[in-house]
Structure formats: structure tokens, C-alpha cells
Scaffold this motif. Structure first.
Motif, mmCIF file in Angstrom:
data_model
loop_
_atom_site.group_PDB
_atom_site.id
_atom_site.type_symbol
_atom_site.label_atom_id
_atom_site.label_comp_id
_atom_site.label_asym_id
_atom_site.label_seq_id
_atom_site.Cartn_x
_atom_site.Cartn_y
_atom_site.Cartn_z
ATOM 1 N N LYS A 88 0.813 -1.217 0.000
ATOM 2 C CA LYS A 88 0.000 0.000 0.000
ATOM 3 C C LYS A 88 0.846 1.267 0.000
ATOM 4 C CE LYS A 88 -3.685 -2.541 0.659
ATOM 5 N NZ LYS A 88 -4.392 -2.964 -0.540
ATOM 6 N N SER A 137 -8.513 6.450 -6.684
ATOM 7 C CA SER A 137 -7.626 5.326 -6.985
ATOM 8 C C SER A 137 -6.231 5.765 -7.392
ATOM 9 C CB SER A 137 -8.239 4.493 -8.097
ATOM 10 O OG SER A 137 -8.234 5.238 -9.290
ATOM 11 N N ASN A 179 -13.838 -3.043 -3.011
ATOM 12 C CA ASN A 179 -13.159 -3.543 -4.200
ATOM 13 C C ASN A 179 -14.158 -4.150 -5.175
ATOM 14 O OD1 ASN A 179 -13.780 -6.142 -3.466
ATOM 15 N ND2 ASN A 179 -11.778 -6.549 -2.575
ATOM 16 N N ILE A 180 -13.628 -4.660 -6.228
ATOM 17 C CA ILE A 180 -14.479 -5.123 -7.314
ATOM 18 C C ILE A 180 -15.395 -6.271 -6.895
ATOM 19 C CG2 ILE A 180 -12.875 -6.836 -8.263
ATOM 20 C CD1 ILE A 180 -13.618 -5.785 -11.050
ATOM 21 N N LYS A 240 -17.220 -10.549 -11.166
ATOM 22 C CA LYS A 240 -16.230 -9.484 -11.194
ATOM 23 C C LYS A 240 -15.979 -8.988 -12.612
ATOM 24 C CE LYS A 240 -12.464 -11.474 -9.703
ATOM 25 N NZ LYS A 240 -11.195 -11.661 -8.941
ATOM 26 N N TYR A 262 -17.078 2.665 -4.703
ATOM 27 C CA TYR A 262 -16.061 1.879 -5.402
ATOM 28 C C TYR A 262 -15.546 2.586 -6.641
ATOM 29 C CZ TYR A 262 -14.020 -1.431 -8.608
ATOM 30 O OH TYR A 262 -13.179 -2.031 -9.508
ATOM 31 N N ASN A 315 -9.048 0.240 -8.703
ATOM 32 C CA ASN A 315 -7.728 0.520 -8.151
ATOM 33 C C ASN A 315 -6.694 0.538 -9.278
ATOM 34 O OD1 ASN A 315 -5.087 -0.024 -7.202
ATOM 35 N ND2 ASN A 315 -5.961 -0.598 -5.221
ATOM 36 N N ALA A 324 -3.728 -1.998 -9.094
ATOM 37 C CA ALA A 324 -4.053 -3.378 -9.430
ATOM 38 C C ALA A 324 -4.251 -3.550 -10.927
ATOM 39 C CB ALA A 324 -5.303 -3.823 -8.681
#
Lengths: 332, 332
Positions: free
Chosen positions: A57, A117, B3-4, B15, B45, B48, B51
Motif C-alpha cells: 500500500k 484510486s 473492491n471489485i 467481477k 467503489y 484501483n 491493481a
DNA sequence: CTGTTAGCGCATTCAT
DNA sequence: ATGAATGCGCTAACAG
């Protein structure tokens, strides 16, 4: 591109050992450490920051948020320099966000400009709006934030702020003029609702009081800090007022006054002294008395504040200097 | 932080459907798209970036590499501004790397300064060294690169370059002086090994030739572009040479000449005309004739070049302007 | 001191 | 049009 598995395999160790080596963990034998390092170097391996950031993170990136509405100002440049140089010391980097504090369309936040994000560890916001959506977003993201400039009044939780002492600066400038014998000193301020204007007024009043000069509201004005406004004000006050000195909220306003003075045949500083409260590094003739603020240092301080865990309400930094020059004159 | 999976679960979809929605894929029914969007918004949401970058290999970040050895110059500021504003148009951002082109310790590359794992899609390098380690690293990483300034001579594969036309600028400046009647024109150049110096010499020679003025090597010098060097050269050439004009490699050198001229009682422009080839926005008195280069535009162009797939050898940008001012005089 | 396992949050096949 | 499975490259928790 080689990854951690390649190294582990070639070295005959596990991924975590490789990871430990690269993260400077102590629990790796010297022998294995050397071996891993050697192999990594051979195959050109180096940890992927993206991947590690996903678990740790932490990206090592700090966002610097600058309003996108106008061209960069002198202050912006210097802040960028200060922040990035300070980050560099700990191998971190700056990422620049040119984002307005309020959404262009006030009703609807541009989804592409959502900060949620962004790959940053923390954020520095330059001169935020009174109601700044970026701050709320950042707080939601639990990023640590430092504001350079005035804290928005509504700022829900306490946010760390960093600013120069505008009261003191204004006080000292006024005092400087008073000591040169000036008594009728006009103050051209910024927007009256801005904290900085209120502060400058305070300093101005304090100095006047100290010298037993009665405050005359007719000698104070507000401006939007454009050169045009300076000219407009100049054409007005040069005729109607008999002040001997003017303090301007910015160099731009001073520049406007210069133009207007020239037009009106008024000499600076013989007929009137001008002291600006800073803002640019624009050069005028005669050279302008103004206030230099070390924005680069402010940027450095902001970075330092980011990692400071103490809760500090409002940090004031004394990083300014009165630049005495040719636009003022003693009338003693 | 949602998150997703959270979204997928609440929406009763998988997802990948959520992913498709956020990536604007067409194969999602409108009904489901709305539902997903609604729920995502409800629980706050947003994909990210870290990711997704891990799989897409794209971060939306462009590295701007500036040498760390000195303070930012005017050029650096403007490039930062141009690059970041241009990136902003496509919702991308700039990350600043203050990294020297050569490792401090020449034998050993600082492992912390390795670029290999930096989360950038591409890179812009400002004024690289002749042998610039950053370029090789970046090439190894298969990043697309644009160089602003001179390409390093050794540049293994072709790297896109962007620069102003220094030959032309120098030619035009020299010609300008020639047209004012000057014939004995001194050229103070930068380091003789730098391409920019060679180019400037070319332009200078071309203009002389055009006006049938014979080239005299005694009228050319080299400098390191510091004000001190300008003073040093001034003290030398003001005594020994009878030139009527000087072209300087930078405003700083010009500033040094100013200082020295004042000391020697030489008047600019009455005794000698000075034309600088740009570099800062420093103001001198009398105001300096110099060359303005639109570095902000160069920065924008650099960004455009990054995504340009064509192989371009060396792009030259005409974004300069001769700023005629008070430091030159006609001697016709 | 070292290895195994299990995610981090997402995009991307390939089925269905 | 949708979903299940797989992997991106790494760190962390735990076990040995």
C-alpha cells in the motif's frame, strides 16, 4: 522482464528469500544474500514497484495538487521544486495533479478526475478553494494531507496547514513605511473574504496603532490582483487621495499602479512610495519594493510535515524577506 | 475501501462484468451497467489503478527526467508546465525524476536510482548527458522515450529528439546584427564539444558568409554560461578587441558582460551591442536583447511525440522569437 | 534462517 | 451477454 520467481529458481531459494534480500531484511545469511544479488544482477531483475505497492500500500509517490485554472505562478514553480527535491532525499517522487478544487460542472464530479484510486501515499494541496472537493476525497482515502496556504474554513477534520505569517509580513511592511515618515498609507488588499486579506489588514492595523496613526477606512481597497485592477485603482486613488505610500496585495497590482502613475505624471518614489506584498518575480522600473517568500522552502517543509505524526493545527513558517528597493522613499 | 468483489456481490454479477462496465466494454447490457454503476457509487467503489496497472502494464504516468545537479532553470519550469498540461488532456499525469544522467559514483550505479521498476509508461528526458545511463535503462525497459535537447551521440537505437533549431536561431541573430551595420561581432559560445555550440557556430558562420564578412577565430570564445564567466570574458575582450557587438550563449553571460562593462565605463548599447541566445527570464538594464524559446510548447510537443508511432529521427521545432530590446544599436 | 501459503485487486482468456 | 478460472509480481504470516 525477469521476475522474483526467476531469481528464486536460479538461486535455488524461495521467493520470500529473494524478497527479503531486496527489502533489506536481516534474516538472510550473507552467503545467500550475495548469491541472490549476483543472480538478480545477471538476469537484470529488480522488484516491480507496482506489484509490491499492491500489497504494501505504498508507492513512494506524493501528489502535489495545483489548481488548473491559470498558468503556473512563480509560487507554483518554486513549490514543485521544493517538494520534489525534498522527496528525492528519501527516494520518493512527486506526481503533479492539475486539478481544479471545484468540479468544472458544479453538479457532477468528473469521474475521470476522481482521486480515489490514484497511486499516491499522501498529498500536498496548494492554495485550496474554500470548499475544496479534492480535500474531502483525499480525506476519504485516508491519505495524509498538507495544505499550503489557507485552510478551508469548513475543513471537517483537522488538516495540517502551512503558510507564511501574513499578519507579520503586513505588519512589518507597514512599519517600514511608518519609520520612513509615511503616515497616509493606502492598503490595497485582495478579496475581502480571503483569510489572507483579513490577516494583512490585521498587520496593517497593528502597525498603525503602534505609531499612533488613526485608521482611515477610506485608505483601504480590495483587488483581484490583476494588473488591470491596479491601473483602475491607480486612476482612482491618485486623484482622490493624498496618501504618500501604497501597500499592494501583489506585484501585479503594483505594476498597474506604475502604469497609471506614469500616465498621470506621478513619480515613484518621489511623489508616492509603493511596497508590494509579493507574488511574482516580475521586474519593474524603478525596481519594486516587495516581499520575497521562500516557496521552495515551504515545499520542503510541507514534505516534512507529511510524515510528521503529531497533530498540528496550523504551522506558520517564517520564510520571507522584505526586499527593499527603489520604489519607496523616506519623507522624513 | 470497496473492491471489485464487493460490487460484484452486491450487484449479483461476476467481477468480470463489473470490470467490463468500468472499462467501457460494449458487451454489457444497459440494465446491468446502470445497476453496477449505481451500486459502485453507493459503496464508493472505483477501480484501483495499481491493481489494474499490474495486469494492463499501463499506469497513465509519464516520467519527466531533469538533471539534479543544479537548481531548476527557466526552461525546466516551462517544460514541466507544458508536459503536465498536455498529459492532463488525456487524463494522464507527470512524475518528476530528479536524476543525474551519470551516476554520482561513476563506477557503481546507485541501486536505489534504478529506473527499471518505475511505474511509468514512457519518459521524457531533458538535456541528457552525452553518455546518459538513464536512456539506456529506459531503452532496456522498452519504454518509449523522447529527448528534449540534443540526442547523445552514442545513442544506440534511434531515440526521438525534440529541439529548437539552434543553427537557425544563431543565424538570425547574427544576421540581425549584420543588418544593423555590425561587422566585428564576437560570439561567446558554450562548451565547444556540445552540439548546441557547433550548431550556433554554423549559424554564425552562415550569416557572416552571406554578408561577405570574413570569419576571424579571435572573435569566438567558449563559456560555461555562468555570470562569473561572463565577467571574466568581459574584462578580457573589452580591452583587447574592437568588436561592436557580442552574441552570448546565454543571458547569464550577458549579465556578466553588463557588470564588467559598467566597471570599465563601457556603455551598452552605445559602445557595444549585446545579443544573448536566451536561457532565463532575468531582467537587465538596459533590457537585454535575447531569444525567447517557447519551452512550454516544446513540452507539449514532446508528449505528442511519445504516442507517435512513426520513427522520427530528429524533430526540430520552430518555437522561438528574437526579443529585440535596448541592448543593441544600429551603427549604420 | 528459510520455505510454504495465501492474498493484494484487477483484467483477461475461454467457456457458456 | 455473462461467469469461472487464471495470473500479474510481490509481501506477509506462519511454519519449520
Amino acid at each position: 522482464m525477469a521476475n522474483i520467481n526467476d531469481v528464486a529458481k536460479k538461486a535455488g531459494v524461495s521467493k520470500s528469500t529473494v524478497s527479503n534480500v531486496f527489502n533489506g531484511k536481516k534474516n538472510v545469511s550473507d552467503e545467500i544474500r550475495q548469491k541472490v544479488l549476483k543472480i538478480a544482477d545477471d538476469i537484470g531483475y529488480y522488484p516491480n514497484k507496482l506489484a509490491s505497492a499492491l500489497t504494501t500500500k505504498r508507492t513512494g509517490l506524493t501528489g502535489l495538487f495545483i489548481d488548473n485554472n491559470s498558468k503556473f505562478r512563480y509560487m507554483d514553480y518554486k513549490l514543485i521544486e521544493g517538494v520534489s527535491r525534498e522527496l528525492k532525499k528519501s527516494n520518493k517522487h512527486i506526481i503533479l495533479y492539475l486539478q481544479a478544487g471545484k468540479s468544472d460542472d458544479d453538479n457532477q464530479i468528473d469521474i475521470n478526475n476522481k482521486l480515489i484510486s490514484e497511486p499516491i501515499d499522501d498529498a500536498i494541496i496548494v492554495a485550496p478553494m474554500v470548499k475544496d472537493i479534492r480535500i474531502n476525497e483525499l480525506i476519504d482515502m485516508r491519505k495524509s494531507i498538507v495544505i499550503i496556504g489557507q485552510a478551508p474554513n469548513n475543513s471537517l477534520p483537522k488538516v495540517k496547514c502551512l503558510d507564511v505569517d501574513n499578519i507579520k509580513i503586513s505588519y512589518e511592511v507597514t512599519k517600514y513605511l511608518l519609520e520612513l515618515g509615511h503616515r497616509k498609507i493606502t492598503l490595497i488588499n485582495s478579496d475581502p473574504n480571503m483569510t489572507i486579506s483579513i490577516d494583512r489588514m490585521k498587520g496593517y492595523l497593528a502597525a498603525l496603532k503602534e505609531y499612533n496613526v488613526e485608521f482611515n477606512p477610506e485608505y483601504t481597497f480590495n483587488s483581484d490582483n490583476t494588473e488591470a485592477m491596479g491601473e483602475q485603482l491607480g486612476s482612482r486613488i491618485f486623484k482622490s487621495l493624498d496618501m504618500t505610500a501604497v501597500i499592494t496585495s501583489s506585484d501585479e497590482i503594483a505594476s498597474g499602479l506604475y502604469n497609471e502613475a506614469k500616465k498621470a505624471g506621478i513619480s515613484i518614489p518621489d511623489d508616492i512610495s509603493i511596497f508590494a506584498l509579493g507574488g511574482t518575480d516580475k521586474k519593474l522600473n524603478p525596481s519594486l519594493c516587495t516581499v520575497y517568500v521562500d516557496y521552495e522552502m515551504l515545499g520542503r517543509e510541507a514534505v516534512a510535515l507529511l510524515s510528521n505524526k503529531e497533530v498540528i493545527d496550523n504551522q506558520v513558517i517564517d520564510s520571507y524577506k522584505l526586499l527593499i528597493s527603489d520604489s519607496i522613499k523616506s519623507i522624513l
